[in-house]
Design an enzyme around this catalytic site. Sequence first.
Site, mmCIF file in Angstrom:
data_model
loop_
_atom_site.group_PDB
_atom_site.id
_atom_site.type_symbol
_atom_site.label_atom_id
_atom_site.label_comp_id
_atom_site.label_asym_id
_atom_site.label_seq_id
_atom_site.Cartn_x
_atom_site.Cartn_y
_atom_site.Cartn_z
ATOM 1 N N PRO A 38 -6.495 3.098 -6.665
ATOM 2 C CA PRO A 38 -7.399 3.560 -5.569
ATOM 3 C C PRO A 38 -6.882 5.097 -5.628
ATOM 4 O O PRO A 38 -5.659 5.281 -5.420
ATOM 5 C CB PRO A 38 -6.941 2.848 -4.477
ATOM 6 C CG PRO A 38 -5.749 2.185 -4.748
ATOM 7 C CD PRO A 38 -5.574 1.950 -6.112
ATOM 8 N N MET A 39 -7.852 6.143 -5.423
ATOM 9 C CA MET A 39 -7.583 7.404 -5.212
ATOM 10 C C MET A 39 -8.564 8.102 -4.194
ATOM 11 O O MET A 39 -9.563 7.921 -4.339
ATOM 12 C CB MET A 39 -7.449 8.172 -6.565
ATOM 13 C CG MET A 39 -6.081 7.817 -7.193
ATOM 14 S SD MET A 39 -6.064 8.872 -8.839
ATOM 15 C CE MET A 39 -6.803 7.593 -10.004
ATOM 16 N N GLY A 69 -3.073 5.717 -11.898
ATOM 17 C CA GLY A 69 -3.716 6.910 -10.838
ATOM 18 C C GLY A 69 -3.899 8.403 -11.793
ATOM 19 O O GLY A 69 -4.937 8.737 -12.402
ATOM 20 N N GLY A 112 -2.628 -2.500 2.525
ATOM 21 C CA GLY A 112 -1.244 -3.071 3.216
ATOM 22 C C GLY A 112 -0.378 -2.151 2.775
ATOM 23 O O GLY A 112 0.667 -2.548 3.132
ATOM 24 N N ALA A 113 -0.537 -0.973 2.075
ATOM 25 C CA ALA A 113 0.527 -0.215 1.483
ATOM 26 C C ALA A 113 0.381 1.236 2.121
ATOM 27 O O ALA A 113 -0.016 1.517 2.846
ATOM 28 C CB ALA A 113 0.359 -0.280 0.076
ATOM 29 N N TYR A 152 -0.032 3.135 5.829
ATOM 30 C CA TYR A 152 -1.334 3.051 6.868
ATOM 31 C C TYR A 152 -1.070 2.058 7.869
ATOM 32 O O TYR A 152 -0.110 1.196 7.788
ATOM 33 C CB TYR A 152 -2.608 3.087 5.985
ATOM 34 C CG TYR A 152 -2.700 4.382 5.154
ATOM 35 C CD1 TYR A 152 -3.002 5.476 5.849
ATOM 36 C CD2 TYR A 152 -2.289 4.429 3.699
ATOM 37 C CE1 TYR A 152 -3.235 6.641 5.177
ATOM 38 C CE2 TYR A 152 -2.460 5.501 3.334
ATOM 39 C CZ TYR A 152 -2.777 6.518 3.609
ATOM 40 O OH TYR A 152 -2.963 7.851 3.048
HETATM 41 C C1 LIG Z 1 -5.354 12.044 -5.096
HETATM 42 C C2 LIG Z 1 -4.713 10.727 -4.829
HETATM 43 C C3 LIG Z 1 -5.474 9.910 -4.004
HETATM 44 C C4 LIG Z 1 -4.704 8.545 -3.625
HETATM 45 N N1 LIG Z 1 -5.318 7.881 -2.623
HETATM 46 C C5 LIG Z 1 -4.894 6.736 -2.608
HETATM 47 C C6 LIG Z 1 -5.842 5.554 -1.883
HETATM 48 O O1 LIG Z 1 -6.841 6.085 -1.135
HETATM 49 N N2 LIG Z 1 -5.246 4.329 -1.683
HETATM 50 C C7 LIG Z 1 -4.161 3.973 -2.249
HETATM 51 O O2 LIG Z 1 -3.834 2.766 -2.133
HETATM 52 N N3 LIG Z 1 -3.468 4.648 -3.151
HETATM 53 C C8 LIG Z 1 -3.739 5.917 -3.119
HETATM 54 N N4 LIG Z 1 -3.136 6.758 -4.187
HETATM 55 C C9 LIG Z 1 -1.869 6.200 -4.737
HETATM 56 C C10 LIG Z 1 -2.351 5.911 -6.320
HETATM 57 O O3 LIG Z 1 -3.029 4.645 -6.117
HETATM 58 C C11 LIG Z 1 -1.080 5.435 -6.991
HETATM 59 O O4 LIG Z 1 -0.471 4.385 -6.281
HETATM 60 C C12 LIG Z 1 -0.387 6.446 -7.496
HETATM 61 O O5 LIG Z 1 -0.967 7.496 -7.947
HETATM 62 C C13 LIG Z 1 1.014 6.051 -8.481
HETATM 63 O O6 LIG Z 1 0.347 5.986 -9.438
HETATM 64 P P1 LIG Z 1 0.292 6.886 -11.001
HETATM 65 O O7 LIG Z 1 1.729 7.076 -11.344
HETATM 66 O O8 LIG Z 1 -0.231 6.070 -11.866
HETATM 67 O O9 LIG Z 1 -0.228 7.979 -10.535
HETATM 68 C C14 LIG Z 1 -3.518 8.149 -4.437
HETATM 69 C C15 LIG Z 1 -3.248 9.061 -5.334
HETATM 70 C C16 LIG Z 1 -3.556 10.207 -5.661
HETATM 71 C C17 LIG Z 1 -3.153 10.885 -6.942
#
Ligand SMILES: Cc1cc2nc3c(=O)[nH]c(=O)nc-3n(C[C@H](O)[C@H](O)[C@H](O)COP(=O)(O)O)c2cc1C
Length: 372
Positions: free
Chosen positions: A29-30, A329, A183-184, A187
């Site tokens: 999720p991003m 992500g 739940g992470a 938040y």
């Molecule tokens: C731009 C951006 C927005 C994010 N928004 C969320 C989100 O809305 N909800 C969430 O649970 N995690 C969010 N994350 C965290 C990512 O889901 C992920 O846990 C984090 O990027 C680590 O994974 P990676 O090493 O593959 O990037 C976000 C990360 C990025 C980079």
Amino acid sequence: MTDRSATHPALRPGSLGPLDLGNRLLVAPMTRVSARPDGVPTEEMADYYSEFAEGGFGLVVTEGIYPDAAYSQGYLNQPGLVTEEHVAGWRAITDRVHAAGGRIVAQLMHAGALSQGNPHRPGTIAPSAVAPLGEMMPPYGGSGPFATPRAATPEDLREVVEGFAAATRNAATAGFDGVEVHGANGYLLDQFITEYTNLRTDEYGGSTAERVRFVAEVVERVAAEAPDGFAVGVRVSQTKVNDFVYRWSGGSEDVIVIAQSLAKAGATYLHVASEGRAWFDTALLADGLTVTGLAGEVSGLPVIANGGMHDPDQAARVLDGHADFLSIGHAALANPDLPRRLAAGRELAAFDPAMLRPDVTLATSNRWRQAG
Ligand SMILES: Cc1cc2nc3c(=O)[nH]c(=O)nc-3n(C[C@H](O)[C@H](O)[C@H](O)COP(=O)(O)O)c2cc1C
């Protein structure tokens, strides 16, 4: 970098609860703060999400979506799942993802004390009136210290639960394959689980079992609304957007209590986030176990690992007993076709932080791509 072939374990099909997926690679999720000001998703977002399905990801988890028009919204231009227009906007996106052969789950997020933009109601709510660590995040449209929240009353908590229930019904109507309860990452629901943000003396505060109780009640209500074959995921984490070093003080014992409570409440998968850190940093427990491995073992649920999972060697190691699926992500932003690249043994493009600066909007990333 040894295993890059089509035989990589991440390319094997698997069942994420009720969802049969073509491979083990999920888009994490991003948040992209690119919806209309009233939270309606746009065509630009449909292009963004469908590209991951076309690129071969087994499942896309959406950005955190606000579930109610009370205190849940965290960011201006965050999408919602509250109004009929929201549902219609998301329907256009789920149709595009399905047409490309993908699946898509809606992440439902209540920002609690970490809200930095909510046009619906002034102020924030949280388990307790504790000022959040850190400051608002400028790339997501905020600046300066967070407001000190008000401790949520029983009526507030009922409103939160009903918001998650209504948003689940809306997600089903919008054609999603499931929802993921957020739940992470610090938040609202994570504020209940975390010792220093939950000072409550009622049934929602105290031991780990008590601190996870409200999260379990939300999951139970969401599961009750879920139609047949609909996934009900829950994302949990130790680290937070405003605290990369927090760890559950009970170690393995906390993992067992949290994972079993959420499974009992009706979750069909667990997703362990790793905000700001790699999986190997946040998942290792003192006794040689891993959070993801132990959570899967004691809950009987499929588990998604996260945090640097684009590295093929590490991905293979994690899938060997520590998790069933991997969410990606940053590397998914740089490689929307990452599963196809892995299958073809092609190099991955490196993630360039400029893609998300000065803000995390789709417009900024699209400009970056056009320039490159
Ligand atoms: C731009 C951006 C927005 C994010 N928004 C969320 C989100 O809305 N909800 C969430 O649970 N995690 C969010 N994350 C965290 C990512 O889901 C992920 O846990 C984090 O990027 C680590 O994974 P990676 O090493 O593959 O990037 C976000 C990360 C990025 C980079």
